[in-house]
Design a protein around this motif. Structure first.
Motif, mmCIF file in Angstrom:
data_model
loop_
_atom_site.group_PDB
_atom_site.id
_atom_site.type_symbol
_atom_site.label_atom_id
_atom_site.label_comp_id
_atom_site.label_asym_id
_atom_site.label_seq_id
_atom_site.Cartn_x
_atom_site.Cartn_y
_atom_site.Cartn_z
ATOM 1 N N GLU A 65 -3.197 6.977 -3.252
ATOM 2 C CA GLU A 65 -1.941 7.615 -3.682
ATOM 3 C C GLU A 65 -1.946 9.098 -3.296
ATOM 4 O O GLU A 65 -0.999 9.606 -2.701
ATOM 5 C CB GLU A 65 -1.806 7.454 -5.204
ATOM 6 C CG GLU A 65 -0.691 8.282 -5.840
ATOM 7 C CD GLU A 65 0.646 7.537 -5.922
ATOM 8 O OE1 GLU A 65 0.627 6.297 -6.014
ATOM 9 O OE2 GLU A 65 1.683 8.216 -5.888
ATOM 10 N N ARG A 68 8.656 5.918 -5.277
ATOM 11 C CA ARG A 68 9.126 5.250 -6.492
ATOM 12 C C ARG A 68 9.935 6.218 -7.354
ATOM 13 O O ARG A 68 10.911 5.825 -7.988
ATOM 14 C CB ARG A 68 7.940 4.670 -7.281
ATOM 15 C CG ARG A 68 7.163 3.599 -6.510
ATOM 16 C CD ARG A 68 6.369 2.713 -7.462
ATOM 17 N NE ARG A 68 5.475 3.460 -8.327
ATOM 18 C CZ ARG A 68 4.223 3.752 -8.034
ATOM 19 N NH1 ARG A 68 3.687 3.345 -6.901
ATOM 20 N NH2 ARG A 68 3.478 4.437 -8.876
ATOM 21 N N ILE A 89 -1.687 9.475 0.630
ATOM 22 C CA ILE A 89 -0.421 9.160 1.307
ATOM 23 C C ILE A 89 0.756 9.968 0.783
ATOM 24 O O ILE A 89 1.772 10.070 1.453
ATOM 25 C CB ILE A 89 -0.093 7.641 1.303
ATOM 26 C CG1 ILE A 89 0.136 7.122 -0.093
ATOM 27 C CG2 ILE A 89 -1.156 6.839 2.008
ATOM 28 C CD1 ILE A 89 0.493 5.653 -0.102
ATOM 29 N N THR A 90 0.613 10.565 -0.396
ATOM 30 C CA THR A 90 1.698 11.433 -0.868
ATOM 31 C C THR A 90 1.399 12.903 -0.549
ATOM 32 O O THR A 90 2.119 13.788 -0.973
ATOM 33 C CB THR A 90 1.940 11.297 -2.388
ATOM 34 O OG1 THR A 90 0.724 11.643 -3.068
ATOM 35 C CG2 THR A 90 2.359 9.891 -2.763
ATOM 36 N N ALA A 150 4.620 5.919 -1.736
ATOM 37 C CA ALA A 150 3.962 5.570 -2.999
ATOM 38 C C ALA A 150 4.700 6.131 -4.218
ATOM 39 O O ALA A 150 5.888 5.910 -4.365
ATOM 40 C CB ALA A 150 2.506 6.025 -2.969
ATOM 41 N N GLY A 151 4.006 6.871 -5.077
ATOM 42 C CA GLY A 151 4.606 7.375 -6.308
ATOM 43 C C GLY A 151 5.829 8.238 -6.052
ATOM 44 O O GLY A 151 6.814 8.189 -6.795
ATOM 45 N N ASP A 152 5.803 9.010 -4.964
ATOM 46 C CA ASP A 152 6.956 9.858 -4.629
ATOM 47 C C ASP A 152 8.165 8.994 -4.286
ATOM 48 O O ASP A 152 9.298 9.285 -4.689
ATOM 49 C CB ASP A 152 6.624 10.764 -3.430
ATOM 50 C CG ASP A 152 5.521 11.767 -3.758
ATOM 51 O OD1 ASP A 152 5.261 11.986 -4.958
ATOM 52 O OD2 ASP A 152 4.930 12.320 -2.811
ATOM 53 N N ARG A 195 -1.129 14.767 -1.555
ATOM 54 C CA ARG A 195 -1.657 15.580 -2.642
ATOM 55 C C ARG A 195 -3.074 16.054 -2.378
ATOM 56 O O ARG A 195 -3.617 16.825 -3.129
ATOM 57 C CB ARG A 195 -1.524 14.860 -3.983
ATOM 58 C CG ARG A 195 -0.082 14.928 -4.465
ATOM 59 C CD ARG A 195 0.158 14.255 -5.790
ATOM 60 N NE ARG A 195 1.492 14.556 -6.288
ATOM 61 C CZ ARG A 195 2.599 13.918 -5.921
ATOM 62 N NH1 ARG A 195 2.527 12.936 -5.058
ATOM 63 N NH2 ARG A 195 3.769 14.260 -6.407
ATOM 64 N N LEU A 245 0.816 -1.212 0.000
ATOM 65 C CA LEU A 245 0.000 0.000 0.000
ATOM 66 C C LEU A 245 0.853 1.267 0.000
ATOM 67 O O LEU A 245 0.515 2.255 -0.635
ATOM 68 C CB LEU A 245 -0.948 0.011 1.203
ATOM 69 C CG LEU A 245 -1.973 1.141 1.135
ATOM 70 C CD1 LEU A 245 -3.389 0.606 1.106
ATOM 71 C CD2 LEU A 245 -1.791 2.140 2.242
ATOM 72 N N PHE A 246 2.004 1.215 0.695
ATOM 73 C CA PHE A 246 2.829 2.424 0.764
ATOM 74 C C PHE A 246 3.830 2.548 -0.387
ATOM 75 O O PHE A 246 4.445 3.591 -0.553
ATOM 76 C CB PHE A 246 3.541 2.534 2.111
ATOM 77 C CG PHE A 246 2.623 2.965 3.220
ATOM 78 C CD1 PHE A 246 2.127 4.267 3.248
ATOM 79 C CD2 PHE A 246 2.217 2.079 4.196
ATOM 80 C CE1 PHE A 246 1.260 4.671 4.251
ATOM 81 C CE2 PHE A 246 1.345 2.476 5.207
ATOM 82 C CZ PHE A 246 0.865 3.769 5.228
ATOM 83 N N THR A 247 4.022 1.464 -1.158
ATOM 84 C CA THR A 247 4.922 1.628 -2.306
ATOM 85 C C THR A 247 4.154 1.693 -3.618
ATOM 86 O O THR A 247 4.540 2.415 -4.520
ATOM 87 C CB THR A 247 5.973 0.501 -2.412
ATOM 88 O OG1 THR A 247 5.308 -0.758 -2.414
ATOM 89 C CG2 THR A 247 6.951 0.550 -1.263
ATOM 90 N N ARG A 248 3.059 0.935 -3.714
ATOM 91 C CA ARG A 248 2.264 1.065 -4.933
ATOM 92 C C ARG A 248 0.777 0.861 -4.676
ATOM 93 O O ARG A 248 0.218 -0.201 -4.953
ATOM 94 C CB ARG A 248 2.763 0.122 -6.024
ATOM 95 C CG ARG A 248 3.089 -1.279 -5.564
ATOM 96 C CD ARG A 248 3.440 -2.096 -6.770
ATOM 97 N NE ARG A 248 3.365 -3.493 -6.503
ATOM 98 C CZ ARG A 248 3.602 -4.407 -7.415
ATOM 99 N NH1 ARG A 248 3.902 -4.061 -8.645
ATOM 100 N NH2 ARG A 248 3.518 -5.677 -7.117
ATOM 101 N N PRO A 249 0.177 1.894 -4.132
ATOM 102 C CA PRO A 249 -1.266 1.825 -3.889
ATOM 103 C C PRO A 249 -2.005 1.640 -5.209
ATOM 104 O O PRO A 249 -1.539 2.108 -6.251
ATOM 105 C CB PRO A 249 -1.578 3.180 -3.267
ATOM 106 C CG PRO A 249 -0.454 4.069 -3.657
ATOM 107 C CD PRO A 249 0.740 3.197 -3.805
#
Lengths: 258, 219
Positions: free
Chosen positions: A250, B80, A253-254, B76-78, A256, A240-244
């Motif tokens: 996304e 990566r 957790i980032t 997440a995307g950040d 945005r 979940l925290f590397t590729r939601p």
């Protein structure tokens, strides 16, 4: 709901849970399978329903007037919302730790012995054993063994929170619910509680609500993201925290959206 | 609303720096092959000197990635993106080293007559150049589809490399006096082939950055 990836045995199985405060709906069709002896973190912005959801797991919401629930919450296969369920017994099996440590205004010993006494244990030797074992499991024994009969309110915030955990463990729960258990604590006390939580998962099923995403990432095996009363996504924490999978996860957790 | 706009601006800046570094690498590869083709010592020396700058850029970008991980706890995307940047700068730096190897060969061969006019090696360099452009474009545009096209180009590259290998082998068999220079040219061709492999790595990391999936482009 399907079992999670790499799932162990399911302890709590929630299906299509809806919750209303009067005419206001707070949870929408939440389905989740919570694994035994694992830590599941619930994250999401304020008002997303994560604490409300946590409280449905031991029927704490029953105490709020006007609450209505549909769907099912099964613990070991038994729906806890069926009328025959003894709520006191349920809350013994499914204990809860709150945001602010709330020891009773009595001694350390009496705090821990409180639950067993209520449930009928009177034997002094037996109570001594339970108190020591519970304090040890809560990693508080060394700090309190010489002051067992002093007021619990004299302990530091972090110690008080561990005392609350010891008090809970004294009644031998199966599930431990934690509602932001470290939000009132300093960073070092927080890390000690996190370490304790990780220890406890060997014996208990733990569900924790946290506002701190790094905390969810550090301590949990599974993470569930709630938004506007919906369970958006649940997955293994590392996934979940590397590729939601969901854009909303996304974005949250980032940072945005806030 | 972006609640971490400062952090996200820093990430964008990081991507721009990777792009700038890529531009320098591209020029290094191009100049090294030109230096070889023309046996131009000055140009070869420039390529070698400029490599220090690439090394500095790499260290700078890496330091900033590590600082962002420590201070911002990206997710997440950040996360990566930062992981990808860390890997991509290593690939870029290695490509720079290959350009230096080619430039050194140009210096070694200067003063000699080439055993054959260089046609296929510059073609190899052109494909590599084109791939690098595509790889960097895919990276900044976050275009996984474009990154995927690198696989085909890498196949062309491998094909041309085998052709050069066979051709130089025949030359060496026919005339053993060419062995010394032909071997040097083989090393050059191999450097270019390695450059292309690094670019497919960039493509693979770009795909990971965008989709979270690991794909192999160098089959």
């Amino acid at each position: 709901m399907d079992a999670l990836p790499d799932a162990g045995e399911v302890k709590i199985d929630v299906e299509r849970l809806n919750l209303f405060y009067g005419s206001q709906q707070a949870l929408f069709d939440v389905s989740i399978a919570v694994n035994r002896q694992a830590i599941t973190a619930l994250i999401g912005p304020s008002g997303c329903g994560k604490s409300t959801f946590l409280r449905t797991l031991n029927r704490m919401n029953d105490l709020i007037p006007g609450v209505r629930i549909t769907g099912s919450v099964r613990i070991d296969g038994t729906d806890i919302y069926r009328s025959r369920v003894d709520v006191v017994d349920l809350r013994k099996r499914v204990g809860m730790v709150f945001q602010r440590p709330n020891p009773f205004p009595m001694s350390v010993y009496d705090n821990v012995a409180y639950g067993p006494r209520i449930h009928g244990t009177r034997n002094k030797k037996k109570l001594d054993e339970i108190v020591e074992r519970s304090l040890r499991r809560a990693a508080l024994w060394e700090e309190t063994k010489d002051r067992l009969h002093q007021p619990a309110l004299g302990l530091s915030g972090g110690q008080q929170q561990r005392l609350c955990i010891a008090r809970l463990l004294a009644v031998e729960p199966e599930v431990v619910l934690m509602d932001e258990p470290t939000s009132a604590l300093d960073p070092i006390s927080t890390l000690r509680i996190e370490e304790l939580i990780t220890e406890l998962k060997r014996s208990y099923t733990i569900v924790i609500v946290t506002h701190n995403m790094q905390q969810a990432a550090r301590v949990s095996d599974y993470t569930a993201f709630f938004l506007n009363g919906e369970l958006v996504e649940v997955n293994r924490t590392d996934e979940l925290f590397t590729r939601p999978q969901d854009k909303r996860t996304e974005d949250y957790i980032t940072g945005r959206f806030g | 609303m972006d609640t971490r706009s400062g952090f996200h601006e820093e990430l964008q800046e990081l991507e721009q720096n990777v792009l700038a570094m890529g531009g320098w690498v591209s020029q290094a590869v191009r100049d090294s092959v030109t230096a070889l083709k023309e046996l131009n010592e000055t140009l070869a020396e420039q390529v070698i000197e400029r490599d220090d700058r690439l090394d500095d850029m790499q260290v700078d970008i890496e330091n900033r990635c590590l600082r962002l991980i420590a201070l911002q706890q990206p997710m997440a995307g950040d996360l990566r993106t930062i992981g990808t940047v860390l890997k991509v700068v290593t690939d870029l730096e290695r490509m720079g080293d290959h350009a230096v190897d080619i430039a050194r060969t140009a210096l070694k061969l200067s003063g000699q007559t080439l055993i054959k006019p260089l046609i296929d090696i510059p073609r190899l360099a052109d494909i590599a150049q084109d791939m690098l452009g595509t790889g960097l474009q895919a990276f900044v545009d976050r275009d996984a589809e474009l990154a995927q096209t690198l696989a085909d180009k890498d196949d062309q590259m491998d094909h041309l490399y085998s052709q050069i290998f066979r051709e130089l082998l025949v030359l060496m068999i026919e005339d053993p006096s060419t062995i010394r220079q032909a071997t040097q040219l083989l090393f050059v061709a191999q450097s270019l082939e390695r450059v292309a492999d690094h670019i497919t790595n960039i493509g693979e990391w770009t795909i990971y950055m965008v989709t979270g999936e690991r794909r192999d482009l160098n089959l």
